[in-house]
Scaffold this motif. Structure first.
Motif, PDB file in Angstrom:
ATOM      1  N   THR B  44       0.843  -1.201   0.000  1.00 25.03           N
ATOM      2  CA  THR B  44       0.000   0.000   0.000  1.00 25.03           C
ATOM      3  C   THR B  44       0.873   1.245   0.000  1.00 25.03           C
ATOM      4  N   ALA B  45       0.261   2.348  -0.463  1.00 26.91           N
ATOM      5  CA  ALA B  45       0.973   3.623  -0.474  1.00 26.91           C
ATOM      6  C   ALA B  45       1.283   4.036   0.959  1.00 26.91           C
ATOM      7  N   TYR B  46       2.468   4.653   1.165  1.00 27.20           N
ATOM      8  CA  TYR B  46       2.880   5.043   2.517  1.00 27.20           C
ATOM      9  C   TYR B  46       2.192   6.339   2.928  1.00 27.20           C
ATOM     10  N   GLU B  47       1.366   6.261   3.939  1.00 30.45           N
ATOM     11  CA  GLU B  47       0.792   7.483   4.499  1.00 30.45           C
ATOM     12  C   GLU B  47       0.958   7.456   6.018  1.00 30.45           C
ATOM     13  N   CYS B  48       2.212   7.368   6.447  1.00 32.40           N
ATOM     14  CA  CYS B  48       2.593   7.348   7.851  1.00 32.40           C
ATOM     15  C   CYS B  48       1.976   6.169   8.594  1.00 32.40           C
TER      16      CYS B  48
END
Lengths: 351, 129
Positions: B44-48
């Motif tokens: 998944t895309a990194y969003e903290c």
């Protein structure tokens, strides 16, 4: 030396050219590695820490350890990323930053007078550096786009807008210099400055220097203008989804850009390889004199790089609207005014 | 070979070295690097560390587009100024050419200034809402 004398003049020039290319490339890569160490040590000193000191004496092997670590890490690409752009972006950032130094004269002559210490003595000098340096923006925007993720995209787009905005101020700030010099070749800029300490263009065009310095910080994405990274807001910006050497390439490119910007500052404003004392502003007649000139250039370059590092750890980050306002509503009019004043002054002087 | 073009030979050599070094580093890291496992969470895309929300390519402020347009306009002006700067002093030496070379560029900068003031008044450079 016998071997060299047996070659035809064309073969000799190609051999010297190749040697210069390899030498400059090696020095730039060495400086990139040690700029990171300088940055970490200076940062530590400013923040009252010790900094890296475990790898080798005084931490001198730290860059080597960092490189080994970067190579051994997992080279991960997230599933949503666009594979071709994802691979292309780090290379597109790295390659232009290494090419900028090609037109910078890093010394006078070495050995014989024809062997000038510049990779390519182009007559369009400064236009080449602008053309190549601005290619770096493609890589950063592409890196942000390739990851197909929010933070990198915002970092990349911000960076694109920032870099192109400050390029205007950068280009305009140097025109008064070329009004004075009358030649775009960087060797000619240095010859012009070889008339004593106050012949240096920083004393003739202090405003141009100030604008160029600020624009150089913005172009290299360094604090106080490190919007593309902005750790606290975007958690790293355009390079978030990168790992392993691809991540390291972005940082190496930043330092290579910093070296190129420092080299341009030294050449344009601080007299390049010259010193106004002991006749060191004339091309060297001996081999050792030539080496001394290269040493002077490198010393000035290092001083500029330390300035870059020092500023980074002393200044807070600008807000994005402040950044754009500074670029467009302060630096651009100032630079335009400087052009008109310089042109008028030369016109009045000519009668 | 034409001497104008042969000047660029060392630039090509440096470009070849730079491309080879960059490609070499990327290939070396591919060979030496740790082989990782893939998992759904890792992809998944990194969003903290949070689960990504919304569209991965959000709509961006129109101002970025505006800045790009203004950049193209102003950068062309900058390029026009460079040849003028190079010949300026040589023209000043001829009394008949001194006034035309100054005032042609002053009038050009005047037109540029009008456009700049228009953009300023239209708040093209303001990023605060």
């Amino acid at each position: 030396m016998d071997l060299l004398e047996r070659l035809t003049p064309i073969e000799q020039s190609v051999t010297f050219g190749a040697l210069k290319v390899v030498g400059v490339f090696a020095i730039v890569m060495f400086l990139v590695a040690y700029a990171v160490l300088i940055e970490r040590r200076v940062c530590a000193a400013i923040q009252d820490r010790i900094g890296p000191n475990r790898a080798g004496p005084f931490g001198l092997l730290q860059p080597l350890a960092d490189a080994v670590k970067a190579f051994l890490k997992e080279d991960f690409m997230p599933a949503q990323a666009h594979p071709v752009y994802f691979w292309l972006a780090p290379a597109l950032v790295m390659i232009p930053s290494l090419l900028v130094v090609a037109v910078i004269p890093f010394g006078s002559t070495l050995g014989n007078p024809d062997n000038r210490m510049v990779i390519a003595d182009l007559n369009i000098g400064i236009l080449y550096t602008f053309g190549i340096a601005s290619l770096g923006v493609y890589g950063i925007v592409l890196a942000g786009y390739a990851a197909r993720s929010k933070y990198p995209l915002m970092g990349g787009i911000r960076s694109g807008a920032q870099m192109i905005s400050y390029e205007i101020a950068m280009g305009l700030s140097l025109i008064p210099l070329f009004l004075l010099v009358g030649d775009l070749n960087l060797g000619a800029v240095i010859d012009y400055q070889a008339r004593g300490l106050f012949g240096w263009l920083i004393f003739k065009q202090p405003l141009a220097f100030a604008i160029f310095l600020v624009a150089a910080f913005a172009e290299t994405n360094r604090l106080p203008f490190d919007m593309p990274e902005a750790e606290q807001e975007l958690a790293g910006g355009y390079n978030i989804e990168y790992s392993s050497i691809k991540f390291a390439l972005f940082f190496m490119a930043e330092y290579a850009h910093m070296i190129a910007a420092s080299a341009m500052l030294v050449t344009l404003f601080f007299g390049g390889w010259t010193l106004p004392f002991f006749g060191l502003d004339q091309p060297a007649s001996t081999f050792w004199g030539g080496l001394l000139h290269i040493g002077i250039f490198l010393a000035k370059l290092l001083a500029m790089m330390v300035l870059f590092v020092w500023v980074r750890w002393m200044w807070p980050r600008f807000r994005y609207d402040q950044l754009m306002a500074l670029g467009w509503t302060r630096l651009v009019p100032l630079a335009l005014g400087n052009i008109v004043v310089t042109a008028l002054w030369l016109w009045l002087k000519a009668g | 070979m034409d001497s104008q073009l042969s000047q660029y030979l060392p630039v090509l050599m440096l470009a070849a070295v730079a491309v080879a070094a960059t490609a070499g580093m990327m290939i070396l890291s591919m060979m030496l690097g740790k082989l990782g496992r893939r998992s759904k969470a890792k992809d998944t895309a990194y969003e903290c560390g949070m689960i990504p929300v919304g569209n991965p390519t959000p709509r961006l402020s129109m101002r970025f587009y505006l800045v790009a347009m203004l950049f193209i306009l102003f950068d062309i002006e900058v390029i026009f100024l460079y040849p003028w700067a190079v010949v300026y002093r040589r023209f000043l030496e001829h009394p008949a050419m001194a006034n035309p070379i100054l005032f042609s560029m002053v009038s050009f900068l005047g037109v540029l200034l009008v456009g700049y003031l228009y953009a300023l008044k239209k708040r093209a450079f303001e990023w605060r809402n």
